[in-house]
Design an enzyme around this catalytic site. Structure first.
Site, mmCIF file in Angstrom:
data_model
loop_
_atom_site.group_PDB
_atom_site.id
_atom_site.type_symbol
_atom_site.label_atom_id
_atom_site.label_comp_id
_atom_site.label_asym_id
_atom_site.label_seq_id
_atom_site.Cartn_x
_atom_site.Cartn_y
_atom_site.Cartn_z
ATOM 1 N N ASN A 6 -27.287 -27.480 72.655
ATOM 2 C CA ASN A 6 -26.741 -28.798 72.975
ATOM 3 C C ASN A 6 -26.218 -28.730 74.408
ATOM 4 O OD1 ASN A 6 -25.327 -31.174 73.198
ATOM 5 N ND2 ASN A 6 -23.767 -30.649 71.675
ATOM 6 N N LYS A 8 -25.185 -31.028 76.278
ATOM 7 C CA LYS A 8 -24.128 -32.004 76.578
ATOM 8 C C LYS A 8 -24.404 -32.673 77.934
ATOM 9 C CE LYS A 8 -21.064 -29.403 73.618
ATOM 10 N NZ LYS A 8 -19.723 -28.971 73.280
ATOM 11 N N HIS A 96 -21.500 -35.886 66.608
ATOM 12 C CA HIS A 96 -20.832 -34.773 67.284
ATOM 13 C C HIS A 96 -19.355 -35.115 67.468
ATOM 14 C CE1 HIS A 96 -19.662 -31.825 70.275
ATOM 15 N NE2 HIS A 96 -20.719 -31.130 69.879
ATOM 16 N N GLU A 98 -17.417 -34.740 69.819
ATOM 17 C CA GLU A 98 -17.071 -35.379 71.104
ATOM 18 C C GLU A 98 -17.356 -36.875 71.053
ATOM 19 O OE1 GLU A 98 -19.269 -32.592 73.484
ATOM 20 O OE2 GLU A 98 -17.806 -31.048 72.961
ATOM 21 N N GLU A 168 -19.169 -27.717 62.734
ATOM 22 C CA GLU A 168 -18.590 -27.427 64.039
ATOM 23 C C GLU A 168 -17.084 -27.696 63.997
ATOM 24 O OE1 GLU A 168 -21.825 -27.567 67.263
ATOM 25 O OE2 GLU A 168 -20.892 -29.518 67.165
ATOM 26 N N GLY A 174 -16.094 -25.214 72.536
ATOM 27 C CA GLY A 174 -15.761 -25.083 73.947
ATOM 28 C C GLY A 174 -14.474 -24.327 74.217
ATOM 29 N N SER A 214 -18.430 -22.190 70.016
ATOM 30 C CA SER A 214 -18.270 -20.915 70.729
ATOM 31 C C SER A 214 -19.134 -19.799 70.152
ATOM 32 C CB SER A 214 -16.792 -20.501 70.781
ATOM 33 O OG SER A 214 -16.035 -21.479 71.466
HETATM 34 P P1 PGA Z 1 -19.781 -24.661 72.367
HETATM 35 O O1 PGA Z 1 -20.262 -26.109 71.857
HETATM 36 O O2 PGA Z 1 -20.849 -23.670 71.962
HETATM 37 O O3 PGA Z 1 -19.655 -24.798 73.850
HETATM 38 O O4 PGA Z 1 -18.480 -24.378 71.691
HETATM 39 C C1 PGA Z 1 -20.888 -26.291 70.608
HETATM 40 C C2 PGA Z 1 -21.163 -27.733 70.352
HETATM 41 O O5 PGA Z 1 -20.312 -28.587 70.663
HETATM 42 O O6 PGA Z 1 -22.236 -28.091 69.838
#
Ligand code: PGA
Length: 256
Positions: A6, A8, A96, A98, A168, A174, A214
């Site tokens: 992803n 982003k 997601h 976010e 997630e 993140g 992460s």
């Molecule tokens: P990350 O993001 O690996 O940077 O923690 C995962 C995601 O939001 O899909």
């Protein structure tokens, strides 16, 4: 085992193309080593076509990061499922955290998007996950199962290839702090049971359950070796071919 990146809101066109090319050449160099690993990347909308072209000879599926609930119309800035299929998308991420956090996306909206994806032959990657406060309050399972129920209501799943669920935990995205393999497995088992109740055990047992938050090369093997962790949805570590393929290496090792 599905390893999905992803991206982003990262990469400009040139960076995105280069990243895709590096992923393609890394997979080609690995030869049969990655035969058991499935790959997907979800670049920003504006790069979908260029990335798809860069990956046209590679065993990497294309996915988008969101989709609108309608086929077309006066929805300035939005992107529809027919648009995504027309540029070669197989997958689309919906719900997601976010999107839920910054755009107040509700379970009802996630549901509309997941249904829309299915209606157009896209595979929704439905994201669920609790916040740290919810986990500390002992509500993680209730939150995740409510998100699942909300997102999947009326979503037709005929085979296990029609749906992907990504667990997630918001506190792990993140932050560099992933869920422990046990925390991931425990929640994946809850999700699996929930999917069995909804879709019957035959199909549900093969629906890929991805862990996201992460995931990096150094922790991927422990996470991916858990029985109900069928892959990863990878954010920051998917922005370098080396770390993305490093995770795929761990997946290949786990699969033997
Ligand atoms: P990350 O993001 O690996 O940077 O923690 C995962 C995601 O939001 O899909």
């Amino acid at each position: 085992m599905l390893i999905a990146g992803n991206w982003k809101m990262n990469t400009d066109l040139s960076d995105g193309r280069t990243l895709a090319e590096n992923i393609a050449s890394g997979i080609a160099e690995a030869g049969s080593r990655f035969d058991s690993v499935e790959f997907a990347v979800c670049p920003p909308f504006v790069h979908l076509q260029a990335v798809g072209t860069a990956l046209s000879d590679a065993p990497v599926s294309l996915g988008a990061q969101d989709v609108h609930r309608e086929d077309e119309g006066a929805y300035t800035s939005d992107v529809s499922a027919p648009m995504l299929t027309s540029v070669g998308c197989t997958y689309v991420i919906v719900g997601h955290s976010e999107r839920r956090q910054y755009y107040d996306e509700t379970d009802g909206e996630v549901n509309q998007k997941a249904r829309q994806a299915r209606e157009h032959g896209l595979v929704p990657i439905v994201c669920v996950g609790e916040t740290l406060d919810q986990r500390k309050g002992g509500d993680a399972e209730a939150v995740v199962t409510a998100q699942l129920d909300g997102a999947l209501d009326g979503v037709a799943v005929n085979t296990a290839d029609d749906l992907v669920v990504a667990y997630e935990p918001v506190w792990a995205i993140g932050t560099g702090e992933s869920a422990s393999p046990t925390q991931a497995q425990d929640m994946h088992a809850v999700i699996r049971t929930h999917l069995r109740d909804r879709y019957g055990s035959e199909g549900a047992d093969d629906i890929p359950l991805l862990y996201g938050g992460s995931m990096k090369p150094h922790n991927a093997a422990d996470l991916l070796s858990k029985p109900d962790v069928d892959g990863g949805l990878i954010g920051s570590a998917s922005l370098e071919a080396e770390s993305f393929l490093g995770i795929a290496e761990r997946a290949a090792t786990v699969l033997g």
